[in-house]
Motif scaffolding. Structure first.
Motif, PDB file in Angstrom:
ATOM      1  N   ILE A 105     -82.080   4.146 -10.331  1.00 17.81           N
ATOM      2  CA  ILE A 105     -82.812   4.853 -11.765  1.00 17.81           C
ATOM      3  C   ILE A 105     -82.794   4.105 -12.970  1.00 17.81           C
ATOM      4  O   ILE A 105     -83.588   3.677 -14.243  1.00 17.81           O
ATOM      5  CB  ILE A 105     -82.561   6.151 -12.154  1.00 17.81           C
ATOM      6  CG1 ILE A 105     -83.362   7.208 -10.874  1.00 17.81           C
ATOM      7  CG2 ILE A 105     -83.349   6.410 -13.315  1.00 17.81           C
ATOM      8  CD1 ILE A 105     -83.039   7.969 -10.472  1.00 17.81           C
ATOM      9  N   LEU A 106     -81.759   3.623 -13.204  1.00 15.61           N
ATOM     10  CA  LEU A 106     -80.495   2.952 -14.371  1.00 15.61           C
ATOM     11  C   LEU A 106     -81.892   1.186 -14.715  1.00 15.61           C
ATOM     12  O   LEU A 106     -82.004   1.295 -16.139  1.00 15.61           O
ATOM     13  CB  LEU A 106     -79.468   2.641 -13.873  1.00 15.61           C
ATOM     14  CG  LEU A 106     -79.655   3.999 -14.556  1.00 15.61           C
ATOM     15  CD1 LEU A 106     -77.225   3.506 -14.006  1.00 15.61           C
ATOM     16  CD2 LEU A 106     -79.056   4.993 -15.983  1.00 15.61           C
ATOM     17  N   CYS A 108     -84.622   0.193 -13.382  1.00 16.35           N
ATOM     18  CA  CYS A 108     -85.409   1.613 -13.934  1.00 16.35           C
ATOM     19  C   CYS A 108     -86.422   0.827 -14.840  1.00 16.35           C
ATOM     20  O   CYS A 108     -87.356   0.703 -15.503  1.00 16.35           O
ATOM     21  CB  CYS A 108     -86.768   1.642 -12.773  1.00 16.35           C
ATOM     22  SG  CYS A 108     -86.933   0.582 -11.085  1.00 16.35           S
ATOM     23  N   LEU A 109     -85.298   2.008 -15.857  1.00 18.96           N
ATOM     24  CA  LEU A 109     -85.677   2.891 -16.769  1.00 18.96           C
ATOM     25  C   LEU A 109     -84.808   2.435 -17.743  1.00 18.96           C
ATOM     26  O   LEU A 109     -85.420   1.491 -19.196  1.00 18.96           O
ATOM     27  CB  LEU A 109     -84.967   4.295 -17.219  1.00 18.96           C
ATOM     28  CG  LEU A 109     -85.778   5.281 -16.173  1.00 18.96           C
ATOM     29  CD1 LEU A 109     -85.288   6.429 -16.436  1.00 18.96           C
ATOM     30  CD2 LEU A 109     -87.145   4.993 -16.516  1.00 18.96           C
ATOM     31  N   VAL A 110     -84.119   0.970 -17.676  1.00 17.46           N
ATOM     32  CA  VAL A 110     -83.259   0.500 -18.750  1.00 17.46           C
ATOM     33  C   VAL A 110     -82.594  -0.717 -18.511  1.00 17.46           C
ATOM     34  O   VAL A 110     -83.909  -1.546 -19.781  1.00 17.46           O
ATOM     35  CB  VAL A 110     -81.330   0.969 -19.071  1.00 17.46           C
ATOM     36  CG1 VAL A 110     -81.314   0.398 -20.369  1.00 17.46           C
ATOM     37  CG2 VAL A 110     -81.107   3.054 -18.872  1.00 17.46           C
ATOM     38  N   PRO A 113     -86.705  -3.150 -18.363  1.00 15.32           N
ATOM     39  CA  PRO A 113     -87.860  -2.213 -19.685  1.00 15.32           C
ATOM     40  C   PRO A 113     -87.479  -3.354 -20.922  1.00 15.32           C
ATOM     41  O   PRO A 113     -87.851  -4.603 -21.283  1.00 15.32           O
ATOM     42  CB  PRO A 113     -87.382  -1.132 -20.420  1.00 15.32           C
ATOM     43  CG  PRO A 113     -87.501  -0.442 -18.953  1.00 15.32           C
ATOM     44  CD  PRO A 113     -86.604  -1.205 -18.206  1.00 15.32           C
ATOM     45  N   THR A 154     -80.442  -3.007 -28.361  1.00 16.35           N
ATOM     46  CA  THR A 154     -80.262  -3.112 -27.525  1.00 16.35           C
ATOM     47  C   THR A 154     -79.277  -3.490 -26.623  1.00 16.35           C
ATOM     48  O   THR A 154     -79.163  -3.273 -25.475  1.00 16.35           O
ATOM     49  CB  THR A 154     -81.552  -4.296 -26.031  1.00 16.35           C
ATOM     50  OG1 THR A 154     -80.959  -5.222 -27.329  1.00 16.35           O
ATOM     51  CG2 THR A 154     -82.720  -3.343 -26.394  1.00 16.35           C
TER      52      THR A 154
END
Ligand code: HEM
Length: 174
Positions: A105-106, A108-110, A113, A154
């Protein structure tokens, strides 16, 4: 199909893991010195003296070198994204393993992107050398400033989450 892949990749699990972990090291560490001791000091100097032509020249030189140096990171990242799922299949892993689910999840989400945007501003439309060669002085300056904003926004999350992702993968806490 998955069974076939598992059979083909299975014997290579440790070699795939070697590429995965080596790529993680390159992804995390390859820009640290350049960022900390070249990019940050030169941008701070430029923020203090925004009109100083010598500092602007130095800032632009550093940014163009950084666009090149980050190629190591940007070759390593797809290798991680490729070898992770390869091990997932070869090792018979599933999302029932909580640390792995959180890690994916991390990623894919962080991570994905941020890296997508980073590819764009480093190698494609935001590439400084290309803008300079095209004679687009205004576009060049915008690209440098946008890259600096990207760093400011970022860097904190990527530092925290990249370490967290590695921590999850190594300690497998739950
Ligand atoms: C930024 C992205 C990633 C980082 C930083 C990362 C980091 C790591 C590290 C350091 C290990 C070694 C763990 C150990 O030796 O105990 C590892 C293993 C592993 N990773 Fe990743 N990984 C990433 C992406 C992925 C993705 C996208 C997947 C799957 C979809 C994945 C699946 C795995 C699997 C299955 C293992 C093997 C665990 C084991 O054999 O003990 N990784 N990862």
């Amino acid at each position: 199909m998955l069974d076939l892949l598992r059979q083909v990749l299975g014997p290579w699990y440790l070699q795939i893991k070697f590429v995965h972990v080596l790529s993680v090291a390159v992804w995390i560490a390859s820009t640290v010195v350049a960022y900390t001791y070249y990019v940050v000091p030169v941008f701070k100097a430029w923020r203090r003296n925004p009109q100083d032509p010598e500092i602007i020249t130095l800032r632009n030189w550093v940014m163009e070198r950084f666009d090149q140096g980050i190629i190591f990171e940007h070759v390593a990242f797809p290798l991680i994204i490729l070898t992770g799922p390869m091990m997932y299949i070869a090792g018979g892993w599933s999302t029932a393993t909580n640390w792995l689910l959180l890690k994916i999840i991390l990623v894919c989400l962080v991570a994905i992107p941020i890296e997508m945007f980073d590819y764009h501003i480093s190698h494609f439309r935001g590439n400084k050398q290309r803008l300079r060669r095209a004679g687009d002085a205004a576009g060049y300056d915008r690209a440098v400033q946008r890259h600096w904003m990207f760093f400011l926004i970022t860097s904190p999350p990527i530092m925290v989450f990249s370490v967290l992702i590695v921590f999850l993968a190594i300690t497998k806490p739950f």
